[in-house]
Enzyme design. Structure first.
Site, PDB file in Angstrom:
ATOM      1  N   CYS A 197      -5.575  -0.266 -10.529  1.00 14.65           N
ATOM      2  CA  CYS A 197      -4.372   0.340  -9.948  1.00 14.65           C
ATOM      3  C   CYS A 197      -3.121  -0.134 -10.674  1.00 14.65           C
ATOM      4  CB  CYS A 197      -4.287   0.018  -8.459  1.00 14.65           C
ATOM      5  SG  CYS A 197      -5.561   0.863  -7.507  1.00 14.65           S
ATOM      6  N   HIS A 251       0.837  -1.216   0.000  1.00 14.33           N
ATOM      7  CA  HIS A 251       0.000   0.000   0.000  1.00 14.33           C
ATOM      8  C   HIS A 251       0.872   1.267   0.000  1.00 14.33           C
ATOM      9  CE1 HIS A 251      -3.683   2.305   1.236  1.00 14.33           C
ATOM     10  NE2 HIS A 251      -2.766   3.109   1.756  1.00 14.33           N
ATOM     11  N   GLU A 252       1.817   1.331   0.908  1.00 12.18           N
ATOM     12  CA  GLU A 252       2.657   2.530   1.022  1.00 12.18           C
ATOM     13  C   GLU A 252       3.567   2.693  -0.191  1.00 12.18           C
ATOM     14  OE1 GLU A 252       1.649   4.599   3.026  1.00 12.18           O
ATOM     15  OE2 GLU A 252       0.607   3.394   4.509  1.00 12.18           O
TER      16      GLU A 252
END
Ligand SMILES: [Zn+2]
Ligand SMILES: [Zn+2]
Length: 187
Positions: A171, A133-134
């Site tokens: 994404c 995620h980061e």
């Protein structure tokens, strides 16, 4: 892409090693290295009243470190202290958007934090999801509404457990498109 994992303070080396394997499996054409020398937790990040650490101060340290490490494209810091950001009670992590520096905390990923029995697998799985995620943010990805996508914003371990350590196709396409644009602008 070259990702370096930087332990900040006392961090279980088993979790760091497993994270290294998991990240290499998620990001194609990427090498993930474990930086041998850990960095101390910056004292100025500690908020005495809250008994928590400010994530942006730690992130700034990672940024400075990453700027010096020309051989690495991303530096992912891991801490095992409780972190928070501005108006949030806590965060699982924070990252530059976009940028080179990312941070995750193991503190609230451990079942013991919630009064549950210790388990070695859960923090390994959860840290992989939060790390992806980061790193996604550093690649220019925003939060995603798909609850199974790694870019879904999770505010609880329930949400972390539900999502996967992978990007949804939307994404993934965004990253691919950004990479392509970069190559074209170089040509
Ligand atoms: Zn996020
Ligand atoms: Zn997504």
């Amino acid at each position: 892409m070259k990702i370096g994992i930087l332990r900040i303070g006392q961090v279980d080396s088993n979790i760091a090693e497993r994270l290294q394997e998991n990240l290499a499996a998620v990001f194609p054409d990427t090498t993930v290295t474990l930086i041998t020398k850990p960095m101390p937790v910056p004292k100025e990040a500690f908020n005495e009243t809250r008994q928590q650490h400010r994530s942006n101060i730690i992130l700034r340290k990672i940024h400075t470190y990453a700027e010096k490490k020309k051989t690495l494209d991303r530096v992912l810091g891991i801490v095992n202290v409780d972190i928070y950001a501005q108006e949030l009670n806590f965060v699982f992590g924070e990252a530059e958007y976009p940028g080179k520096a990312a941070l995750i905390s193991l503190w609230r990923l451990r079942p013991e934090f919630y009064g549950k029995a210790p388990n070695t697998e859960l923090p390994v799985e959860r840290s992989a999801k939060e790390a992806v995620h980061e790193i996604g943010h550093t690649l220019g990805l925003q939060h995603c509404s798909n609850p199974f996508c790694a870019m879904y914003f999770s505010n609880s371990t329930f949400e972390t457990d539900r999502k996967q350590s992978l990007f949804c196709s939307k994404c993934y396409l965004k990253i691919e498109r950004a990479e392509k644009d970069k190559v074209e602008s170089l040509e």
